[in-house]
Write a protein that holds these residues in place. Structure first.
Motif: not given
Length: 288
Positions: A148-152, A164-170, A177-179
């Motif tokens: 999973f690769d997320h860009h914001t 305000d941004l809050d991303y949480r990964a398990v 996981s890449a952010y």
């Protein structure tokens, strides 16, 4: 856009208040490429909640989905947008979400990613009017060999805007996981207030999480912060739970659930919240 095969248009009239969530369900099946495009316009001083609910018809479907959405908030508008993706492992998912937030408008996005085999996501919020506000929350659960690769991008075009941004990964097993998160304050962005957090829990030695916070500040008089963390379940928390008679595996589940709950609690509707919690519980039972 060249492969666009269908989509949805939603317009909320000026001043309207939609009390119940507008739920849009995407059921993708078969093989090959599916490309959808959605356009949402929230009128001046209007309010609405929209839920994008995506799944595949069978777990074995091998399909690539490009999902594009353009969302416009006119002055004073308020929108909560929830995206829940719980597809099978065969899905390759490439969503591109673009938000344009005008003067005194407020946007809250909640992104829940539980499925798919490969995800490459781009989410951009342009704050183009004074008083515009954006809040982005995300939950990612990756196991097996998922990637999973997320860009914001939070783009403060004008000043006196906030985000305000809050991303949480398990991340479990051999998943990754890449952010990458970019806070951009433009030349006319004085007075902007922008914050970003990305926290990752690793449940195995072979799981991997990469987090890349970026700041692009082109003016003075701003308040910006970013925080990133990657690590295993906290040993002190485990000891606290176990010292009170809680089974070690159950203690890990409780800690992980508590880690994700601040985002899950923002999902509108009891049925959707319970569905996401049930899916997470089943996934945790499988990996712990």
């Amino acid at each position: 856009a060249a492969f666009f095969t269908g989509g949805i248009f939603v317009e909320v009239a000026r001043g309207a208040r939609i009390d119940r969530p507008i739920r849009i369900a995407h059921r993708v099946g078969g093989n090959g490429l599916v490309a959808t495009r959605s356009v949402v316009v929230i009128g001046e001083n209007a309010e609405a909640t929209i839920v994008f609910d995506l799944s595949t018809s069978t777990p074995d479907d091998t399909v690539m989905l490009h999902s594009g959405a353009e969302i416009f908030l006119q002055p004073g508008a308020k929108l909560r947008l929830v995206t829940i993706q719980a597809a099978g492992r065969g899905l390759v998912y490439a969503p591109v979400m673009r938000y344009r937030v005008d003067r005194d408008a407020s946007l809250e996005t909640v992104t829940v990613v539980l499925g798919g085999g490969l995800v490459k996501s781009q989410q951009t919020a342009e704050l183009v009017g004074r008083g515009a506000a954006s809040k982005a929350l995300g939950v990612v659960f990756a196991d097996g060999r998922r990637h999973f690769d997320h860009h914001t991008l939070q783009d403060h075009v004008l000043g006196h805007t906030s985000s305000d941004l809050d991303y949480r990964a398990v991340v479990a097993d051999r998943a990754r996981s890449a952010y990458t998160g970019n806070l951009r304050i433009g030349l006319e962005g004085a007075g902007a207030d922008a914050h970003q957090r990305n926290h990752n829990l690793l449940l195995s030695d072979t799981a991997r999480a990469d987090t890349i916070p970026e700041l692009e500040i082109l003016t003075n008089d701003v308040a910006c912060s970013h925080a990133a963390a990657v690590g295993p379940v906290d040993a002190d928390m485990l000891y606290f739970c176990e010292s009170r008679g809680i089974d070690p595996a159950e203690a890990r589940k409780l800690i992980i659930a508590g880690f994700l709950e601040p985002v899950i609690a923002r999902i509108p509707g009891d049925d959707l919240r319970e569905r996401v919690r049930a899916a997470l519980t089943a996934r945790l039972d499988a990996v712990l």
